[in-house]
Every structure is written in structure tokens, then in C-alpha cells.
Design a protein around this motif. Structure first.
Motif, PDB file in Angstrom:
ATOM      1  N   VAL A  73       0.876  -1.165   0.000  1.00  0.00           N
ATOM      2  CA  VAL A  73       0.000   0.000   0.000  1.00  0.00           C
ATOM      3  C   VAL A  73       0.918   1.220   0.000  1.00  0.00           C
ATOM      4  O   VAL A  73       2.129   1.093   0.165  1.00  0.00           O
ATOM      5  N   THR A  74       0.334   2.402  -0.171  1.00  0.00           N
ATOM      6  CA  THR A  74       1.148   3.621  -0.112  1.00  0.00           C
ATOM      7  C   THR A  74       0.508   4.611   0.852  1.00  0.00           C
ATOM      8  O   THR A  74      -0.671   4.956   0.696  1.00  0.00           O
ATOM      9  N   LEU A  75       1.263   5.008   1.860  1.00  0.00           N
ATOM     10  CA  LEU A  75       0.922   6.164   2.685  1.00  0.00           C
ATOM     11  C   LEU A  75       2.155   7.051   2.691  1.00  0.00           C
ATOM     12  O   LEU A  75       3.234   6.624   3.116  1.00  0.00           O
TER      13      LEU A  75
ATOM     14  N   SER B  62      -2.930   5.544  -0.861  1.00  0.00           N
ATOM     15  CA  SER B  62      -3.459   5.011  -2.118  1.00  0.00           C
ATOM     16  C   SER B  62      -3.251   3.500  -2.156  1.00  0.00           C
ATOM     17  O   SER B  62      -2.207   2.999  -1.715  1.00  0.00           O
ATOM     18  N   VAL B  63      -4.259   2.805  -2.648  1.00  0.00           N
ATOM     19  CA  VAL B  63      -4.205   1.340  -2.773  1.00  0.00           C
ATOM     20  C   VAL B  63      -4.854   0.941  -4.097  1.00  0.00           C
ATOM     21  O   VAL B  63      -5.679   1.673  -4.643  1.00  0.00           O
ATOM     22  N   THR B  64      -4.487  -0.226  -4.581  1.00  0.00           N
ATOM     23  CA  THR B  64      -5.031  -0.701  -5.854  1.00  0.00           C
ATOM     24  C   THR B  64      -6.218  -1.638  -5.608  1.00  0.00           C
ATOM     25  O   THR B  64      -6.327  -2.246  -4.539  1.00  0.00           O
TER      26      THR B  64
ATOM     27  N   LEU C 169     -14.719   2.051  -6.752  1.00  0.00           N
ATOM     28  CA  LEU C 169     -13.699   2.154  -7.801  1.00  0.00           C
ATOM     29  C   LEU C 169     -14.276   1.769  -9.167  1.00  0.00           C
ATOM     30  O   LEU C 169     -13.985   2.417 -10.179  1.00  0.00           O
ATOM     31  N   LYS C 170     -15.093   0.725  -9.169  1.00  0.00           N
ATOM     32  CA  LYS C 170     -15.708   0.303 -10.432  1.00  0.00           C
ATOM     33  C   LYS C 170     -16.636   1.384 -10.969  1.00  0.00           C
ATOM     34  O   LYS C 170     -16.638   1.703 -12.160  1.00  0.00           O
TER      35      LYS C 170
ATOM     36  N   ASP D 267      -8.450   3.568 -11.298  1.00  0.00           N
ATOM     37  CA  ASP D 267      -7.621   2.364 -11.183  1.00  0.00           C
ATOM     38  C   ASP D 267      -6.822   2.335  -9.884  1.00  0.00           C
ATOM     39  O   ASP D 267      -6.137   1.354  -9.596  1.00  0.00           O
ATOM     40  N   VAL D 268      -6.910   3.407  -9.094  1.00  0.00           N
ATOM     41  CA  VAL D 268      -6.277   3.458  -7.769  1.00  0.00           C
ATOM     42  C   VAL D 268      -7.240   4.180  -6.828  1.00  0.00           C
ATOM     43  O   VAL D 268      -7.883   5.153  -7.220  1.00  0.00           O
ATOM     44  N   LEU D 269      -7.343   3.693  -5.603  1.00  0.00           N
ATOM     45  CA  LEU D 269      -8.148   4.367  -4.580  1.00  0.00           C
ATOM     46  C   LEU D 269      -7.265   5.398  -3.881  1.00  0.00           C
ATOM     47  O   LEU D 269      -6.258   5.052  -3.264  1.00  0.00           O
TER      48      LEU D 269
END
Length: 408
Positions: free
Chosen positions: A228-230, A256-258, A332-333, A338-340
Motif C-alpha cells: 500500500v502507499t501512505l 493510495s491502494v489498488t 472504484l468500479k 484504477d487506484v483508490l
């Protein structure tokens, strides 16, 4: 909830940390640091390279792949004085980190300014090399508010992205308590080996112990991993000055997460979900609350997604974790993203009930810090026993210090 974190006094979460126990430098090898394993109340002393044998079978390890940017700039006034600029977050033309790092020509950032009283007016300059050619960065102060300054940067060659400007002109923002300039060693060791997404101004330090060897050993043992990214902000070092936590404003950080990660979480059932670092843990738990928000208030999908400091402590949500994650996938859909992307101010303190994370790999944190509150929320009052053991057994503390595996 069995406690109200608003009423907690940070002074109840303190201990004596002798200055000599703060690790000033990294060890020669990442995975040679010590590892204190806390498993259901039992403490065991290990080395970090033994982590793969200590992680429960079937675990999912969640890593924060943020990369520290060289956010400290030392610019020169025309009279020769030096002004330090510490870039905290982008303001214009982008507020999101990713596009801000790719911005060319000019941009505005919120900065801390050192020697600011000596900077009366006019621009300050910085000359540097970027991509093998001479370059110039100009900084102008636009306004001052709440101890921060808005700084307009412009540079030549203008086609350089701001990420390249920082790479060429900046210095790594080491934690303030290290009180020393950054070195060539820090350039390598104050990043995780899996760092990928530029944007942090502090390292997710739990990950600094992982070597390629340890990661390969985890894989060989069938331990799942995910990223994940923080983007860690300077607020991670912000001291708690309020007597009660109700008066402490928690800093906000972008996450951000996929969709692939959300699906991996949903399908994982073989063992515990373990967060590598407090930032990964805050990201995991924030995902639950973002999903709850979308389910309870569908109109929240029309605004930027955000977890507020006290959201988990409002009268209850008993929504299952799987439903919350499904809500995020549906969002997201529906939006075609494509990324949250979201921001979180989540404060995890005693009284918090964990929804997604079941364990934590983390370093030893400063007294009276929100990071220590998070550890106390996970392991309960035994955090004292843990820290007393580490202090009496010569563990090294803080960013370049030793590690712990917490399995309550």
C-alpha cells in the motif's frame, strides 16, 4: 469501545528514554538489527533475519512502499546567508503528491523555513546539477500562516519535473532528533529496499530492517506480501502538546491502494494480516472506515474520501470488514478509477478495535507520541513490559533502532 480515547492523557504513555539509547546511525547490515517478539504475552529476543521463522504460517504482510524525497533545500540569499526550506506538501497547481512531483517549470509548496527571520524579501537561489547539466532553483515566499510558509518554486531548465529538482538540489529529511546532516549512507539506508512511490518526508522505518534475503526467505516459506502507499508527513514527528487527546489535532496523510490489493485482502483467509509499520497499519484500518462511510452515507462518494480523527469512536459500526472492502471495490468500479486515493487522520489509541490488522512489525517509539498510543491500542497495558524489556536489554530506539514483532 472499552475506553474513550478523547479523555486519554498523553502523560500516561511515557517512559524514560536515555539519549544514548537513540540509534544515531543504521547498523552495517539491515537485517542484523534485533527483533523483540511479543506473542500472546510472551517476550523472546531474536535477530531480524530470523523474522521469517517467527511470522505465523499463512500470514499476509502489508508493506508501505512510499519513497522518501529529498525535501530539505538550502538556498542562498543574494547577501550570502543560507535559508533552509523543508517541503511539506504541495499546494498548487496540484495538491496530490504524484502529479506534484511530475510538475514542470514552477509550483507552490507548504514549507517550514529555517533562518526565516533573516529572509525579509526577494527570492533566494540554489544552483545544482540535474541529469548531468547545471540547473537553478528560485524560491519566493508568498505568505506565512500557522508557522508555515507558502513558497513558490521556479527552475531552469523548466522542463525538469520537480522530482528531479529535489533529487539534484535537496537533502534527505532525517528525523530532527538525529540532529546531524544526511550522508551518502543515509541516501541508501533511510529508504526501504522496496520503496517505489515518491512522496514521503519521513521513512516508514519498520521497513528499514528488510533485506532482499529476508524478503526471499518469506516468499520461500509461502508468506504472502502486498503493498500500500501512505506518504509519511512531517506530522509524524509532531509532539502531543495537549493534556487530553481530544485537543490534539491528528495530521492528515495521503494513502493510495489498488483494487488488486483490496481483492487480495478480501480473499486472504489462511493466517493473520500483519502490518509492516504503523503507517501500513493506519492505511489498513482507514480502508475499513472509508468503506463504512460509503455504505452509511452514499453521498460521501461525491467528495474526496477522508477518514477523520474520531470517526471510529462515534456510536458504533458493526459492519463486517468484507462488506467495507466490497464497498470500496464498488466505488472504484463506479468511478472508473484504477487506484483508490484518500486521506486519513485516523488516530489509533487504547479503546480502538482493530478490523483488518492482527499484528504489527514496528520500531520502538518516542515517549508521549501517537505512535506509542497505537502500540498500546494493539497490545494493551503490556506495552510497558515490552518497553521495559527493550530498555533493560540494550535495544536501540527510534528510526534507526531495533524492531519488534507484535502478535497479541
Amino acid at each position: 469501545m472499552n475506553a474513550n480515547p478523547r479523555l486519554l492523557s498523553i502523560h500516561d504513555f511515557t517512559y524514560q528514554l536515555p539519549p544514548e539509547r537513540i540509534a544515531p546511525e543504521p547498523l552495517p547490515q539491515r537485517d542484523q538489527s534485533r527483533l523483540l517478539v511479543y506473542r500472546e504475552g510472551e517476550l523472546t529476543d531474536r535477530r531480524f533475519y530470523e523474522l521469517p521463522t517467527e511470522v505465523p504460517t499463512g500470514s499476509l504482510l502489508v508493506f508501505n512502499d512510499t519513497k522518501v524525497v529529498r525535501a530539505r533545500l538550502f538556498a542562498h540569499k543574494p547577501t550570502g546567508g543560507i535559508i533552509e526550506l523543508f517541503c511539506l506538501e504541495p499546494v498548487a497547481p496540484h495538491r496530490a503528491i504524484e502529479p506534484a512531483m511530475q510538475q514542470t517549470g514552477s509550483c507552490v509548496w507548504k514549507c517550514l523555513v529555517g533562518n526565516g527571520k533573516r529572509w525579509k524579501s526577494g527570492p533566494v537561489l540554489l544552483e545544482f546539477m540535474a541529469q548531468g547539466q547545471p540547473a537553478t532553483l528560485t524560491a519566493e515566499r508568498q505568505e506565512v500562516a500557522d508557522g508555515y510558509s507558502l513558497i513558490r518554486f521556479s527552475w531552469e531548465p523548466a522542463e525538469l519535473p520537480f522530482a528531479e529538482v529535489l533529487r539534484g538540489a535537496g537533502h534527505l529529511p532525517l528525523p530532527p532528533y538525529l540532529n546531524r546532516p544526511d550522508t551518502d549512507v543515509d541516501a541508501v539506508r533511510y529508504q526501504t529496499v522496496y520503496a517505489a512511490q515518491e512522496g514521503a518526508v519521513a521513512a516508514p522505518t519498520a521497513g528499514l530492517h528488510f533485506s532482499e534475503t529476508v524478503l526471499q526467505e518469506l516468499q520461500a516459506r509461502g508468506i504472502e506480501t502486498a503493498h500500500v502507499t501512505l506518504h509519511v508527513g512531517a506530522g509524524t514527528f509532531q509532539p502531543v502538546k495537549a493534556d487530553r487527546m481530544a485537543e490534539h489535532p491528528m495530521h492528515a496523510e495521503p494513502i493510495s491502494v489498488t483494487p488488486a490489493f483490496l481483492r487480495q485482502l478480501l480473499m486472504h483467509s489462511k493466517g493473520p494480516v500483519l502490518a509492516v509499520g504503523t503507517t501500513s497499519l493506519r492505511t489498513l484500518e482507514s480502508l475499513y472506515w472509508l468503506g463504512v462511510q460509503l455504505l452509511q452515507d452514499p453521498s460521501s462518494a461525491d467528495a474526496p474520501l477522508h477518514v477523520s480523527q474520531w470517526q471510529p469512536y462515534e456510536p458504533g459500526s458493526e459492519i463486517p470488514a468484507a462488506e467495507a472492502l466490497q464497498a470500496l471495490l464498488h466505488y472504484l468500479k463506479k468511478t472508473g478509477a484504477d487506484v483508490l486515493h484518500a486521506t486519513t487522520q485516523l488516530l489509533i489509541a487504547p479503546g480502538y478495535r482493530f478490523r483488518l490488522a492482527q499484528g504489527l512489525i514496528t520500531n520502538f517509539h518516542q515517549p508521549e507520541s501517537t505512535l506509542l498510543l497505537l502500540v498500546a491500542a494493539l497490545v494493551g497495558p503490556q506495552w510497558r513490559q515490552l518497553y521495559e524489556h527493550a530498555l533493560s536489554n540494550d535495544y536501540r530506539f527510534l528510526s534507526y533502532g531495533d524492531s519488534s514483532l507484535l502478535l497479541p
